[in-house]
Structure formats: structure tokens, C-alpha cells
Design a protein around this motif. Sequence first.
Motif, PDB file in Angstrom:
ATOM      1  N   MET A 137       0.830  -1.201   0.000  1.00 44.65           N
ATOM      2  CA  MET A 137       0.000   0.000   0.000  1.00 44.65           C
ATOM      3  C   MET A 137       0.866   1.253   0.000  1.00 44.65           C
ATOM      4  O   MET A 137       1.979   1.243   0.486  1.00 44.65           O
ATOM      5  CB  MET A 137      -0.903  -0.011   1.225  1.00 44.65           C
TER       6      MET A 137
ATOM      7  N   PHE B  86      -6.091   2.047  -0.810  1.00 46.24           N
ATOM      8  CA  PHE B  86      -7.534   2.149  -0.946  1.00 46.24           C
ATOM      9  C   PHE B  86      -8.217   2.614   0.332  1.00 46.24           C
ATOM     10  O   PHE B  86      -9.418   2.742   0.375  1.00 46.24           O
ATOM     11  CB  PHE B  86      -8.108   0.797  -1.388  1.00 46.24           C
TER      12      PHE B  86
ATOM     13  N   ASP C 157     -10.010  11.332  -1.992  1.00 49.53           N
ATOM     14  CA  ASP C 157      -9.663  12.401  -2.929  1.00 49.53           C
ATOM     15  C   ASP C 157      -8.422  13.153  -2.472  1.00 49.53           C
ATOM     16  O   ASP C 157      -8.307  14.347  -2.535  1.00 49.53           O
ATOM     17  CB  ASP C 157     -10.818  13.328  -3.289  1.00 49.53           C
TER      18      ASP C 157
ATOM     19  N   TYR D 296      -2.676   1.139 -29.002  1.00 43.73           N
ATOM     20  CA  TYR D 296      -3.378   0.963 -30.279  1.00 43.73           C
ATOM     21  C   TYR D 296      -4.856   0.653 -30.043  1.00 43.73           C
ATOM     22  O   TYR D 296      -5.690   0.884 -30.906  1.00 43.73           O
ATOM     23  CB  TYR D 296      -2.707  -0.138 -31.108  1.00 43.73           C
TER      24      TYR D 296
ATOM     25  N   LEU E  49      -6.949   3.506 -30.549  1.00 45.20           N
ATOM     26  CA  LEU E  49      -6.997   3.937 -31.938  1.00 45.20           C
ATOM     27  C   LEU E  49      -7.877   3.025 -32.781  1.00 45.20           C
ATOM     28  O   LEU E  49      -8.533   3.484 -33.703  1.00 45.20           O
ATOM     29  CB  LEU E  49      -5.579   3.992 -32.516  1.00 45.20           C
ATOM     30  N   VAL E  50      -7.908   1.730 -32.458  1.00 46.79           N
ATOM     31  CA  VAL E  50      -8.732   0.842 -33.278  1.00 46.79           C
ATOM     32  C   VAL E  50     -10.165   0.729 -32.773  1.00 46.79           C
ATOM     33  O   VAL E  50     -11.019   0.216 -33.473  1.00 46.79           O
ATOM     34  CB  VAL E  50      -8.132  -0.576 -33.433  1.00 46.79           C
ATOM     35  N   THR E  51     -10.426   1.197 -31.580  1.00 44.24           N
ATOM     36  CA  THR E  51     -11.801   1.105 -31.083  1.00 44.24           C
ATOM     37  C   THR E  51     -12.352   2.458 -30.645  1.00 44.24           C
ATOM     38  O   THR E  51     -12.817   2.602 -29.526  1.00 44.24           O
ATOM     39  CB  THR E  51     -11.893   0.155 -29.870  1.00 44.24           C
TER      40      THR E  51
ATOM     41  N   ASN F 161     -15.020   5.310 -30.167  1.00 45.41           N
ATOM     42  CA  ASN F 161     -16.483   5.287 -30.143  1.00 45.41           C
ATOM     43  C   ASN F 161     -17.006   6.581 -29.571  1.00 45.41           C
ATOM     44  O   ASN F 161     -16.276   7.359 -28.959  1.00 45.41           O
ATOM     45  CB  ASN F 161     -16.993   4.081 -29.354  1.00 45.41           C
TER      46      ASN F 161
ATOM     47  N   SER G 211     -19.321   7.153 -27.350  1.00 44.97           N
ATOM     48  CA  SER G 211     -19.984   7.197 -26.057  1.00 44.97           C
ATOM     49  C   SER G 211     -19.117   7.821 -24.975  1.00 44.97           C
ATOM     50  O   SER G 211     -19.585   8.065 -23.883  1.00 44.97           O
ATOM     51  CB  SER G 211     -20.399   5.790 -25.631  1.00 44.97           C
TER      52      SER G 211
ATOM     53  N   THR H 129      -4.601  13.407 -40.730  1.00 41.08           N
ATOM     54  CA  THR H 129      -4.761  13.266 -42.177  1.00 41.08           C
ATOM     55  C   THR H 129      -4.904  14.631 -42.835  1.00 41.08           C
ATOM     56  O   THR H 129      -4.249  14.949 -43.834  1.00 41.08           O
ATOM     57  CB  THR H 129      -6.033  12.446 -42.482  1.00 41.08           C
TER      58      THR H 129
ATOM     59  N   TRP I  72       1.143  18.939 -47.481  1.00 43.74           N
ATOM     60  CA  TRP I  72       1.604  18.396 -48.755  1.00 43.74           C
ATOM     61  C   TRP I  72       1.247  19.333 -49.907  1.00 43.74           C
ATOM     62  O   TRP I  72       2.071  19.668 -50.754  1.00 43.74           O
ATOM     63  CB  TRP I  72       0.965  17.021 -48.970  1.00 43.74           C
ATOM     64  N   LEU I  73       0.000  19.817 -49.899  1.00 42.07           N
ATOM     65  CA  LEU I  73      -0.429  20.699 -50.984  1.00 42.07           C
ATOM     66  C   LEU I  73       0.350  22.000 -50.975  1.00 42.07           C
ATOM     67  O   LEU I  73       0.774  22.493 -52.019  1.00 42.07           O
ATOM     68  CB  LEU I  73      -1.924  20.993 -50.853  1.00 42.07           C
TER      69      LEU I  73
ATOM     70  N   LEU J 229       4.213  11.994 -55.351  1.00 44.40           N
ATOM     71  CA  LEU J 229       3.337  10.932 -55.856  1.00 44.40           C
ATOM     72  C   LEU J 229       3.526  10.753 -57.360  1.00 44.40           C
ATOM     73  O   LEU J 229       2.602  10.383 -58.079  1.00 44.40           O
ATOM     74  CB  LEU J 229       1.866  11.230 -55.551  1.00 44.40           C
TER      75      LEU J 229
ATOM     76  N   VAL K  71      -8.619  22.694 -53.429  1.00 51.29           N
ATOM     77  CA  VAL K  71      -8.634  21.610 -52.437  1.00 51.29           C
ATOM     78  C   VAL K  71      -8.174  22.134 -51.081  1.00 51.29           C
ATOM     79  O   VAL K  71      -8.746  21.813 -50.034  1.00 51.29           O
ATOM     80  CB  VAL K  71      -7.731  20.443 -52.900  1.00 51.29           C
TER      81      VAL K  71
ATOM     82  N   PHE L  98      -6.351   0.081 -42.639  1.00 56.20           N
ATOM     83  CA  PHE L  98      -6.765   0.301 -41.251  1.00 56.20           C
ATOM     84  C   PHE L  98      -7.949  -0.593 -40.886  1.00 56.20           C
ATOM     85  O   PHE L  98      -7.947  -1.256 -39.853  1.00 56.20           O
ATOM     86  CB  PHE L  98      -7.139   1.769 -41.039  1.00 56.20           C
TER      87      PHE L  98
ATOM     88  N   ARG M 231      -7.773  -3.384 -38.176  1.00 50.99           N
ATOM     89  CA  ARG M 231      -8.715  -3.261 -37.078  1.00 50.99           C
ATOM     90  C   ARG M 231      -9.459  -4.577 -36.852  1.00 50.99           C
ATOM     91  O   ARG M 231      -9.637  -5.029 -35.728  1.00 50.99           O
ATOM     92  CB  ARG M 231      -9.698  -2.151 -37.444  1.00 50.99           C
TER      93      ARG M 231
ATOM     94  N   ILE N 211      -8.956  -6.221 -33.078  1.00 51.65           N
ATOM     95  CA  ILE N 211     -10.018  -6.155 -32.071  1.00 51.65           C
ATOM     96  C   ILE N 211     -10.354  -7.554 -31.574  1.00 51.65           C
ATOM     97  O   ILE N 211     -10.606  -8.448 -32.362  1.00 51.65           O
ATOM     98  CB  ILE N 211     -11.268  -5.483 -32.665  1.00 51.65           C
TER      99      ILE N 211
ATOM    100  N   PHE O 101     -15.390  -8.079 -28.438  1.00 50.45           N
ATOM    101  CA  PHE O 101     -15.499  -6.624 -28.288  1.00 50.45           C
ATOM    102  C   PHE O 101     -16.799  -6.116 -28.905  1.00 50.45           C
ATOM    103  O   PHE O 101     -17.167  -6.501 -30.010  1.00 50.45           O
ATOM    104  CB  PHE O 101     -14.304  -5.934 -28.947  1.00 50.45           C
TER     105      PHE O 101
END
Lengths: 398, 156
Positions: free
Chosen positions: A1, A7, A12, A82, A85-87, A89, A91, A106, A113-114, A140, A156, B21, B25, B29, B33
Motif C-alpha cells: 500500500m 484504498f 480524494d 493501439y 486507436l482501433v476502437t 467510439n 460514447s 490526415t 503536402w499541398l 506521388l 482543395v 486500417f 482493425r 479487435i 469486443f
Amino acid sequence: MGENGGFLFPNDLHILWQLMIVMYPYVTGLVAGAFILSSLYHVFHRDELRPIGRLALVASLGFLLFAPFTLLLHLGHPERCYNTLVTPNLSSAMAMFGFIYAGYMTLLLAEIWLVHRQDIITLASRSTGIKRTFYKCLALGVYDVSPESRKVDHGVLLILAGIGIPGAAFLHGYVGFIFGAVKANPWWSTPLMPIIFLCSAIVSGIAMVIILYSIGLKFSNRKIDAPCMQSLARWLWMFVLISITLELLEIMTLAYEAAEEWEIIGPLLGDQLAFSFIGIQIFLGAMVPIILLGIVVLMSRYLTDQIRNTLCFVASLLLLLQVFAMRWNVVIGGQIFSKSMRGFREHYTPGLFDKEGIALAIAIFVLPLLFIILFNRVLPVFEQPDEQLSTDTGTPSE
Amino acid sequence: MEHAKHIIRAVLLLVIAATVFVLARHFAIPASFGEYGPYRSASVTEHAAREPMHGEADSCAGCHADEVDFKAEGKHAKLSCESCHAQLSVHVHNDQKVGDMPIPKPIEACGWCHEKLRARPEGFPQIVLADHVAENGETMTDSVCLECHNAHNPSE
């Protein structure tokens, strides 16, 4: 502890959101601020801001790259990151990070880039060997620099930057929202929080660009563009005024309402945070720069370039400090009092070499600057008007 | 459109990245899940299947009736034995002693709850450990508190 029994009550007592959580809104604030500044040029065609149009974007990218480091250090277990990043959501405000971060990255990359595409092509045609292949990949494989292609780029870019402004506002508003939505904490829970965060983000972004611009040109032995600096000062002044007004308004409302939370927030600001709130966030960090920038804006006719640049530079340094103090006061201030209003815990001082210590915080601040230097080696961050190396795509006259 | 070739390539690149991706993914996952919400629902059953580490309020009584009764008479009556010692699982398994139960250093353990802290309720007995020991004319050692207090029944 642990020192106080883990605990066992009271619970607080611990500062769980430490220095890295102060750094997180600070660094993302620089991202959003620098980006919004760049769109003043790219979208709203404030042509006098052209000299910093690219710098602001690249600075934004630099800080964006290193912003997650603060969270990784705070949470530990980088090998699990990760998962967020992959999930992503909708909520949870924190779980939205994946969407917001990836989308913003992105957008920023596409925009950079432009903006640099002409330069990439010029460099590709000038260099040989591996370097050539590298620039060719960056382009490119398309070497089209015709006016028509520039027009396309410009269109663009306008769309991207147009999406980018609400994007930046979201990126940072959402950081403020994470605090503003903690309803158990009277010092955080206000709908004003996202807006306050956003305004101070813009302040810190502009201040950062002024500093990078001043230092960058000093090292490349070029002259600071006076109309550009003057315009930066004007925007900065405006946003500091808005930002500090909102910050004070929020507190005045709390004080005037004098509801039960004021019993604890009053002493929090006046006593516990006296130095970082009254001393830095209000006086040294806001009032002094407001006066300095006021001189630049209102008495511009009487100023030499040198005085203007110095005033702006000093004001920007102070403002970077102010915004940091503001983040500190929100994040740490919100945790040093008892949520049941019983009183305060002892002060929190970050360690030097802790996981959330001062040394790493400085490193996270310095790494983006190194990134900008590195980037400048690959693609010019400042346009080179004398060499006519490039003609920027953002100019509306084209 | 002929001057938008680079844009088309960039968009194509983006589409490829997005596809990669989505594929990645799919593999990254874990299976369960999202079944009930944004979490791995199998982890709930996994946790439920784990053996509890802690005992219940009277899980020491079967073997240490003396300590339990003695403690029940004093001010520490409501404390769980495990909050000072450790979880039952390090000590007992299937009603057999399997390991030593740690005994805390009083000078630390008493401080967990009694060291003066602003955040504690005022009515709770709090002391500044060092001052309290000095006031009572002793010097600080690991088990100094036990000279005058019994850990299980502190007023004794």
C-alpha cells in the motif's frame, strides 16, 4: 500500500492527473492555435500573414506528433495504446480521441503536402539518386506545376482548411469538454470550458509562431517582415483579450453567485493558487502582454521594427507561460481540493525525473521544435522569395 | 480533370490507408469486443471466474477466535483484519495455512489511518505521529505504538 494506505479513505487525496495531463491540453492547444492561425492566411486570405503560413502548419504538425506522448507517459503501457486507436467510439469523450486524432492528422498532412507540392517538384527535379526518389515519392510521381494544377491545389486547400477550422476547434474544444463535463468538480464543470480552452489555445498558438518565426529568421539571417509581425500582434492582442475576459467572466459568475462551491473555489484561487493564478495567469501572463501588445497595436507608427519585434517576442513568451499556468490551474487546481468541500490537500510539486516529471515535460516541448528543424531540412518552412523556388498555392490573386 | 492527377493519387492513397486500417482493425479487435458495449464482454466472465483474493468479514474467525473477539471489544472493532494484514489468499487456501500472513510495521500501518491529514473528517482520531510519540515521552521506533496501544484493541 502507498503512503496513505492505497484504498483506505479518504480517497480524494491523490493527484492522479499530473504534469503530463497539464501538458496534454497545452500541447494540443499549440496544435489547434497554430492551425487556426495558418487558416487566417489560407482561408481568409490575410495576405500579410503569408510569411508564416507554412511555419504555422508545420509547427502544428510537430506538436500534433508529440501530443500523444503526454498521454502515453501518463497512462503507461504504451503497447496497449493501439486499442484506443482501433476502437474509437462516440460514447466517451476520451474514446473519441481515435477519431479526432486520426482525422486531424490526415487533414494536416494533406494540407502541408499541398502547400509544399511545388517545392517538392522543384526539389525532385534538382536532386539526384536516393534523394530524387524520395522527393518523387513525395510528389506521388506527378510533376504537374501548371497554373491549372495550382488552381486545383488551391481549391482543395481551401476545402481542407475549411474543414480544418471546425476540426481544430473540435480537437481542442473536446479537450476542454473532458474537463467541463466532470460534473462532480465545481471548478471544471462549466459549459464555458471548451471555449476558454479554445481561445487560450489560439493565444498560445500565435505566441508560439511569433517566437518560432523570430528565432527562425534570426538563424537564417533574414529580416522579419514588419506587416506580418504587426498583424500577428494584432490577432494575438485580440485573442488574449477575449481569452482573459472569458476566464475572468467565469470566475466572476462563480463569485457573484456565491453558491456553495465558491466557499472552496474562493480560497483555491486566492490562497492555494495565488502564485500561479493571480500572479502568473492574470498579472504577469496576461496584463503585462496586453499592455505590451497594446503598445504595438495602438502606437505602431512610432515603433521601429526592432522595438516591435522585441515587444512581440517578450509578450509571446509571457503568453506561453500564461497559457501553461492556465492549464496548470485548471488541471492541478481542480484536484487539490476535496470534492466534498472539506478542504485542501497539500500542494503538488512534480518530480524532476518522474514518469510525469519536469524533465520529460521539457523533452515533449523540445521534440516538436527539433521536428520543425528536421522538416526544414527536407522542405523549406520559410518561402524563399529571392530564389523564386516556389510560388505558393494559397495566394488568392492566382 | 487532367490537372488533378496528383489529387486523385492522394485520394487513392488515402483509400488504401483506410482499407489497411479497417483490415488491421478487424484483426486487432478481440472477438467479444462490442457485444454489449465498447468493451470486451468476455473479460467480465473471465473476471467472474477468478478466485477471490480477499476473505469475508469473519473469515479469520474460524482459526483466530481470540484475536477476533479481542478486537471486537475495542475501537478497532469495525476494521477489517485484511486492511492491516493482507488478503486471505496469501495465507490460507482450502482451510489450510499456505503461507505466512504479513504483519505490518505499526509505525507505518497506524499512519495509514491516523496520520493527520486535512482531507480526513475532523472527528476522526488523528495525530502527528512523531509529535504524539514525543509528547508521550518515547522515541520513534518501528513498533513504538505497541508500547502503549494494542494493535487489535488500541485502548488496552
